[in-house]
Scaffold this motif. Structure first.
Motif, PDB file in Angstrom:
ATOM      1  N   LYS A   1      37.624 -45.326  15.057  1.00  0.00           N
ATOM      2  CA  LYS A   1      37.761 -44.903  16.451  1.00  0.00           C
ATOM      3  C   LYS A   1      36.491 -44.238  16.968  1.00  0.00           C
ATOM      4  O   LYS A   1      36.529 -43.155  17.536  1.00  0.00           O
ATOM      5  N   GLN A   2      35.378 -44.874  16.731  1.00  0.00           N
ATOM      6  CA  GLN A   2      34.109 -44.352  17.212  1.00  0.00           C
ATOM      7  C   GLN A   2      34.009 -44.503  18.728  1.00  0.00           C
ATOM      8  O   GLN A   2      34.740 -45.264  19.342  1.00  0.00           O
ATOM      9  N   VAL A   3      33.096 -43.743  19.312  1.00  0.00           N
ATOM     10  CA  VAL A   3      32.882 -43.744  20.751  1.00  0.00           C
ATOM     11  C   VAL A   3      31.484 -44.308  21.018  1.00  0.00           C
ATOM     12  O   VAL A   3      30.513 -43.894  20.386  1.00  0.00           O
TER      13      VAL A   3
ATOM     14  N   ASN B   1      37.900 -27.389  20.451  1.00  0.00           N
ATOM     15  CA  ASN B   1      36.588 -27.075  19.882  1.00  0.00           C
ATOM     16  C   ASN B   1      35.994 -28.266  19.132  1.00  0.00           C
ATOM     17  O   ASN B   1      35.033 -28.120  18.395  1.00  0.00           O
ATOM     18  N   HIS B   2      36.554 -29.470  19.343  1.00  0.00           N
ATOM     19  CA  HIS B   2      36.078 -30.670  18.646  1.00  0.00           C
ATOM     20  C   HIS B   2      34.722 -31.129  19.174  1.00  0.00           C
ATOM     21  O   HIS B   2      34.495 -31.181  20.378  1.00  0.00           O
ATOM     22  N   ILE B   3      33.834 -31.497  18.233  1.00  0.00           N
ATOM     23  CA  ILE B   3      32.523 -32.045  18.563  1.00  0.00           C
ATOM     24  C   ILE B   3      32.343 -33.347  17.783  1.00  0.00           C
ATOM     25  O   ILE B   3      32.485 -33.364  16.561  1.00  0.00           O
ATOM     26  N   SER B   4      32.052 -34.445  18.496  1.00  0.00           N
ATOM     27  CA  SER B   4      31.770 -35.734  17.860  1.00  0.00           C
ATOM     28  C   SER B   4      30.266 -35.872  17.672  1.00  0.00           C
ATOM     29  O   SER B   4      29.492 -35.659  18.607  1.00  0.00           O
TER      30      SER B   4
ATOM     31  N   THR C   1      21.941 -47.550  23.578  1.00  0.00           N
ATOM     32  CA  THR C   1      23.325 -47.380  23.141  1.00  0.00           C
ATOM     33  C   THR C   1      23.404 -46.307  22.060  1.00  0.00           C
ATOM     34  O   THR C   1      22.592 -46.284  21.143  1.00  0.00           O
ATOM     35  N   LEU C   2      24.409 -45.447  22.202  1.00  0.00           N
ATOM     36  CA  LEU C   2      24.656 -44.377  21.237  1.00  0.00           C
ATOM     37  C   LEU C   2      26.077 -44.519  20.690  1.00  0.00           C
ATOM     38  O   LEU C   2      27.011 -44.784  21.454  1.00  0.00           O
ATOM     39  N   VAL C   3      26.226 -44.344  19.388  1.00  0.00           N
ATOM     40  CA  VAL C   3      27.537 -44.422  18.749  1.00  0.00           C
ATOM     41  C   VAL C   3      27.841 -43.047  18.147  1.00  0.00           C
ATOM     42  O   VAL C   3      27.026 -42.485  17.417  1.00  0.00           O
ATOM     43  N   PHE C   4      29.026 -42.538  18.470  1.00  0.00           N
ATOM     44  CA  PHE C   4      29.457 -41.208  18.016  1.00  0.00           C
ATOM     45  C   PHE C   4      30.717 -41.324  17.178  1.00  0.00           C
ATOM     46  O   PHE C   4      31.492 -42.270  17.320  1.00  0.00           O
ATOM     47  N   SER C   5      30.953 -40.314  16.347  1.00  0.00           N
ATOM     48  CA  SER C   5      32.229 -40.236  15.632  1.00  0.00           C
ATOM     49  C   SER C   5      33.350 -40.070  16.660  1.00  0.00           C
ATOM     50  O   SER C   5      33.107 -39.675  17.796  1.00  0.00           O
TER      51      SER C   5
ATOM     52  N   SER D   1      39.393 -47.725  25.681  1.00  0.00           N
ATOM     53  CA  SER D   1      38.476 -48.466  24.791  1.00  0.00           C
ATOM     54  C   SER D   1      37.479 -47.572  24.071  1.00  0.00           C
ATOM     55  O   SER D   1      36.889 -47.972  23.076  1.00  0.00           O
ATOM     56  N   ASP D   2      37.232 -46.364  24.594  1.00  0.00           N
ATOM     57  CA  ASP D   2      36.198 -45.448  24.083  1.00  0.00           C
ATOM     58  C   ASP D   2      34.801 -46.079  24.130  1.00  0.00           C
ATOM     59  O   ASP D   2      33.944 -45.781  23.316  1.00  0.00           O
ATOM     60  N   VAL D   3      34.603 -46.962  25.099  1.00  0.00           N
ATOM     61  CA  VAL D   3      33.290 -47.546  25.382  1.00  0.00           C
ATOM     62  C   VAL D   3      32.958 -47.173  26.828  1.00  0.00           C
ATOM     63  O   VAL D   3      33.774 -47.405  27.725  1.00  0.00           O
ATOM     64  N   TYR D   4      31.781 -46.589  27.035  1.00  0.00           N
ATOM     65  CA  TYR D   4      31.419 -46.043  28.341  1.00  0.00           C
ATOM     66  C   TYR D   4      30.030 -46.516  28.761  1.00  0.00           C
ATOM     67  O   TYR D   4      29.160 -46.709  27.912  1.00  0.00           O
ATOM     68  N   LYS D   5      29.851 -46.657  30.048  1.00  0.00           N
ATOM     69  CA  LYS D   5      28.549 -46.984  30.620  1.00  0.00           C
ATOM     70  C   LYS D   5      28.218 -45.834  31.573  1.00  0.00           C
ATOM     71  O   LYS D   5      28.931 -45.612  32.554  1.00  0.00           O
TER      72      LYS D   5
END
Length: 130
Positions: A26-28, A58-61, A87-91, A122-126
């Protein structure tokens, strides 16, 4: 004058790998656009101290991968006056997260920041970074 948009090129095998990881972990993904100045030579980079911060916990990805942008201390040259995409991929974010901030914590001015990004399915953003 017609504007040319420079799109990142990501290898097909990497896209397949990332797609599989997105489903599993479930990456972003943030597709980020940055418009360079018409008259100035500009460079861009991202620091590993870049995060997505849940607005209601307090969550940080953490940043886990970047494409088409250099990681500090390296620099990426920008084309004059053009839109540049990376493009950046985060936890992953918590399932109950509805709004988050994109923050690059760096020991100098000019860190990337985008406040109040509404979560989607989708956790995909532009996003556009100014």
């Amino acid at each position: 004058m017609e504007e040319t948009i420079v799109k990142p090129v990501i290898a097909d095998e990497l896209l397949l790998q990332l797609q599989a990881e997105i489903v599993q972990e479930k990456q972003v993904i943030l597709h980020c656009g940055y418009k360079s100045d018409v008259h100035l030579e500009e460079k861009i980079r991202i620091w590993s101290s870049t995060y997505l911060v849940d607005r209601h916990s307090n969550h940080i990805s953490k940043l886990i991968h970047c494409e088409n942008i250099s990681l500090y201390p390296e620099w990426t040259d920008l084309p004059f006056g053009k839109q540049y995409w990376f493009t950046l991929v985060f936890s992953g974010l918590p399932s109950d997260c509805t709004v988050f901030d994109f923050i690059e914590y760096i020991p100098q001015s000019g860190g990337f920041f985008r406040e109040g990004i509404s979560r989607n399915a989708s956790d995909v953003y532009k996003i556009q970074i100014d």
